[in-house]
Scaffold this active site. Structure first.
Site, PDB file in Angstrom:
ATOM      1  N   ILE A   1      -8.823   8.389   8.078  1.00 36.71           N
ATOM      2  CA  ILE A   1     -10.148   8.827   7.649  1.00 36.71           C
ATOM      3  C   ILE A   1     -11.162   7.734   7.990  1.00 36.71           C
ATOM      4  O   ILE A   1     -10.898   6.540   7.785  1.00 36.71           O
ATOM      5  CB  ILE A   1     -10.195   9.105   6.130  1.00 36.71           C
ATOM      6  CG1 ILE A   1      -9.090  10.094   5.716  1.00 36.71           C
ATOM      7  CG2 ILE A   1     -11.572   9.642   5.723  1.00 36.71           C
ATOM      8  CD1 ILE A   1      -9.232  11.486   6.270  1.00 36.71           C
TER       9      ILE A   1
ATOM     10  N   SER B   1       2.579   1.697  -3.302  1.00 39.96           N
ATOM     11  CA  SER B   1       1.660   2.129  -4.357  1.00 39.96           C
ATOM     12  C   SER B   1       1.318   3.603  -4.223  1.00 39.96           C
ATOM     13  O   SER B   1       1.222   4.328  -5.223  1.00 39.96           O
ATOM     14  CB  SER B   1       0.382   1.277  -4.337  1.00 39.96           C
ATOM     15  OG  SER B   1      -0.412   1.550  -3.193  1.00 39.96           O
TER      16      SER B   1
ATOM     17  N   TYR C   1       0.837  -1.204   0.000  1.00 41.34           N
ATOM     18  CA  TYR C   1       0.000   0.000   0.000  1.00 41.34           C
ATOM     19  C   TYR C   1       0.870   1.250   0.000  1.00 41.34           C
ATOM     20  O   TYR C   1       0.671   2.163  -0.819  1.00 41.34           O
ATOM     21  CB  TYR C   1      -0.916  -0.019   1.223  1.00 41.34           C
ATOM     22  CG  TYR C   1      -1.817   1.182   1.344  1.00 41.34           C
ATOM     23  CD1 TYR C   1      -3.029   1.238   0.659  1.00 41.34           C
ATOM     24  CD2 TYR C   1      -1.470   2.259   2.160  1.00 41.34           C
ATOM     25  CE1 TYR C   1      -3.874   2.341   0.779  1.00 41.34           C
ATOM     26  CE2 TYR C   1      -2.306   3.359   2.283  1.00 41.34           C
ATOM     27  CZ  TYR C   1      -3.505   3.399   1.595  1.00 41.34           C
ATOM     28  OH  TYR C   1      -4.324   4.489   1.712  1.00 41.34           O
TER      29      TYR C   1
END
Length: 219
Positions: free
Chosen positions: A156, A126, A123
């Site tokens: 978030i 990327s 992640y």
């Protein structure tokens, strides 16, 4: 407005909300890691609306575990959506924007591109790629009047955040200088700004929207 999502069941509620605001919507089931899906989405958009003014690349996937436990399939699954998907959407939208000499692209990166957060190497890699893609593409297309920017969200409250417990989310909130996790609206407002004429002299930038969580290294 075009809503592209891999899960068809999420499209209808989003389209209904958009239309309740008096805005026409088009929902297109799309896997952003597949070229054929992107080409179909772009074609349907142009058939319905005649042009593409704004592209927001918001699809994301994460696998949280130490790198030595991440499989090649984990890597491919994350990178194909988070980075290849941004490339493909830009690849098939930018030519239409070049023709019109106008357009704004907003890519969703992450503060994980710059800071260690949790164990999720594919992640983080990327999202760092999204930041670099944003910068290079912005330079490449600026002469056509196209702006390309990114947002780097911090913690978030989204379905992705549900991967950790409520107690863990509360602990995360306590580490954020502004004292809370962000809401989807915080990212939406930033995207609306970067896509608008109010940001007409901003391109190649990555804007942290993190409640200050990108400011700290210790404590």
């Amino acid at each position: 407005m075009v809503i592209a999502d891999q899960a068809p069941e999420r499209i209808a509620p989003a389209a209904a909300e958009v239309e309740s605001l008096g805005v026409q919507s088009l929902g297109v089931p799309t896997d952003v890691s597949r070229s054929d899906d992107i080409k179909r989405m772009v074609q349907q958009t142009l058939e319905r609306f005649g042009r593409i003014d704004i592209l927001v690349n918001n699809a994301g996937r994460v696998v949280v575990k130490p790198m030595v436990e991440q499989s090649e399939a984990d890597w491919d699954r994350v990178v194909d959506v988070n980075l290849k998907g941004v490339f493909l959407c830009c690849r098939y939208v930018v030519p239409e924007m070049i023709t019109r000499k106008r357009g704004a692209i907003v890519n969703i990166a992450s503060i994980a591109a710059f800071h260690v957060t949790v164990p999720h190497v594919p992640y983080a890699a990327s999202k760092a790629g999204v930041v670099a893609l944003t910068r290079d593409l912005a330079y490449e297309v600026a002469r056509y009047g196209i702006r390309v920017n990114a947002i780097a969200p911090g913690p978030i409250e989204t379905p992705m955040s549900q991967m950790v417990s409520a107690e863990q989310r509360q602990a995360i909130s306590r580490t954020v200088p502004l004292g809370r996790m962000g809401q989807p609206e915080d990212i939406g407002e930033a995207a609306a700004f970067l896509a608008s004429d109010a940001a007409s002299f901003i391109t190649g930038a990555t804007l942290p929207v993190s409640g200050g969580s990108d400011l700290k290294v210790f404590g």
